[in-house]
Scaffold this motif. Sequence first.
Motif: not given
Length: 966
Positions: A838-852
């Motif tokens: 899975a990808s997107g589980l790190q909070t910081q990454s969700n705060q940026q471009d969610q589709l990244q």
Amino acid sequence: MITDQCSENVRKSESWSLKSIFNPQFDSSYIENKYELSFLKNIYPSRHRLLVLILLIHGLIYFFQCYFIDEKDNYVKLITYFFLSSSILLNLFSLILINRIRNRNLSYIISLICILPLCLLTCFYPNQYNICLVILLIYTLLNLSFVLSILITIFLTILIIVLNLKNLSILLLICLTHLIGIYLNRLLDINIRSAHNQLCKNAIVHRSLSTEHTLISKMIDSLMPRKYAQVIMEDFDVFRQRVQNVNITEKINDEKKMATFRPLHIERMENVSILFADIVGFTQMSSNKSASQLVSLLSDLYGRFDDLCVQMSCEKIATLGDCYYCVSGCPEPREDHAKSCLLMGLAMINAIEEFDQDNNEQVDMRVGVTSGSVNCGIVGTRKFKFDIFSNDVTLANKMESTGKPGYVHITESTYSFVKSDDFQFEEGLPYELSNNVSIKTYFIGKRRLSHRITCKPPQMTLAKAAAVAVASGVPLSVPLNDINNIANQSEQTNVSSPLLEEVEQARRATVTEDDQSKGGDVTNDKIIENLNETTIENEEKELVLAFHFLTLKYKENRLEKSFHNSIESYYLFLIEIILSILSLILIFIYLLKTKYLIITILILISIQLILLILLIYLNKRLIKKSLLRHLFISFYLLSPLIIILLNNNYLLTLTVFSLFISTHLTLGASISHLIKIFLAFISILTYFIIIFIKQKHFQIESIIDVILSVLILYCISRQIEIGRRFQYHVIHRSTEQRIEIEKERERADWLLRNILPEHVIEPLRLLGGSYSQNHPCVAVVFASLINFHVMYEEQYEGGKFYARILNEFYGDIEELFLDQRFSKIEKIKTIGATFMAASGLQTQSNQQDQLQSVYDLIEFALAFQKTMIRFNEALLNFAFELRMGFNFGPVTAGVIGTTKLFYDIWGDTVNVASRMDSTGEKGKIQVPEHVAFALKDKYQFELRGEIDVKGKSRMTTYFLKTNFNI
């Protein structure tokens, strides 16, 4: 290699918590008392024996001299005999007492009594050499305190001057003896004290090392059975380096790399029983729960199951969402494996009833059990775990899926083991295997119990969660006891974990060299008082056994070599050079001055001053090489000999020469006592040859004084070297233990990261021990080798060969995580031949471009396919077929478990991704409609159409187009 590393750091770690050089007591009264006891038990007896040896030989020699050589009147001889006899008897008697003394003041009294006859004899009938001898012995071997030694020697010096001393020039030699005696006194005391202080540190480090071993054992217990612990730790470096050091830009088909297999720990186990259990009603229960509530409920329920596993002698394997499975008879064989699994299943049904009562829920349990054989062991190199796989594991899963809530569904193989037991069996529908063979199945209903069998796990404290942060290398933002800085901690629903408790206890108990230096070395009485005295005694015994008794060389050659190459304290060289210059000046003043003597003394002092200046400016570089260092020391040790030999007065130089042997040569603390003895013999031979050439004879008294001088030189130099070697050895051991602790911590941290992702650790601490998180946009991928079951054949090696192939494949996939593009992707688990990430589980990454994060996982899926293509090129007569399912959306992530921690994700997004895999086609990545629409600007998709999806009725799905064929 470790020895070399230690030798580089050994002097850097040298520090002690002493008040001052002249009052070298430890800051801690408790450590000081411990040191006193250790000194009286180990150091004092050996030093006192050397003192007794010198005094006995001195008494016997002078008794012989007085009786046969000296022409004194009878009254003087009688007094001399009395003092010498008293000295001999008192010293012999003291040997009986020294091993029983445990009071420092009593040791002072005994030492003073032993040397008192010689002191009195020297006062009434002074001998120039005896005066210096007594002063030197009081400073070095009498084991008195520094202040007491100075007071006694000064008093003795004044008394001798007042009573009998006529030649005041001898005061120059007495002054020289005082200077060198004070230096030797401080050197001996501080060396032994610093060695003892480091010994205490080593004992703490040893305890910490034991704690780290316990910690890592618990880490392993959370991942795998203890049976695999030892072999896994032996392969630790292989596991780590294979993942860390691999270059992902290298070609995978490199022959050397492909020829090196990863460690594989798989074994075939017969006569085992496998249990699968599924929560009935989980979807409905989770539909109206927040992330924290859902994780808390699962942790509660699975915590109860974990406890039951221990009680029923079952081995928990894993949780798969709302599915829990375990095994009995593996990895340790059990004759009652089927009954254990059956009782476990019935207990789980009762436990979930109690769970419903405690949490006001309405869920049930469906359990399937079968008996047969499994391949069990460790698969993978990242987020690996103990797992089982075989056809019987698949069958147990089918028994669960075809079972009924509140019942245990078993196969006829399990029934054959338990049919004679007191169970109520209900025959079920036959189940048809893949080879068209039909087997009977049976149901066993839940038991009616009059007592509870489970309880709700207690709360987890902040300290336990903070310990996880420490273990994972995450810096603590608040102290462990600062609970006021954690907002709403009391409102959290916390779950206890014995694993985290062990981490917390281990970290609090661990004290390293760096920790000690921050707190002023070992000055914490509470830490020291908790030390096991046996540990310190063992360290002391190890010191004694570390080197040979006669030569004092270490028995370990590498350690001896590193000690030989070690550089003594820079300041010690400066002090010894200054003392050597003072010795030259005092001896020069004492001797008759001649033209040649004045020129020689000026040259020698000039050379030593130049060396002193060079040493100050060049620091350690001048003495770094062993040969240069020994030549340098030998020069300033032998400098006074040149002046002595240039003087023509034999009687005048005899006392100076004897003092040179016994006192001046004791300098040079950084060279071996054997080298000093060698220098002494060279000096003696040279001196007597020159004297014989000049005088044609020499007196027997000179030989007696020289013999005593050599004996004193040997005893004092030996004590100095013992102190140095003790100090070096304990610092060396401390460095070794610190390195070992760092390795243990590295292993423990590495293992912990195989339980929990790093981004989970800090929130786990801040939330007081529980972790749950709703993520709005997480991409999930399932990848299955759909024809692995075709390759997998238990007829050949019981399937172990195919397990190795699967392990190598997963290893190649997991090396993709080293690519920076995939650094934020988490491997969630492997389920047989299915890989979940899975990808997107790190909070910081969700705060940026969610589709990244979605793009990252798509690229990972494509890299996954390419890796499989390259892997297939290495297979003979077979090629894996890959099927992948992809989805993104909101998920719930959390940490569950008590005895074994698991990080998992739940939600409809996960379920749909799994269905995209199970309903997909080989060589393709299937996605639902909303994924294709969201990513159409960056990727191309091919419409598949509507398909039936379990739990979703009909769904429109797409295939991701790729520019390569699988």
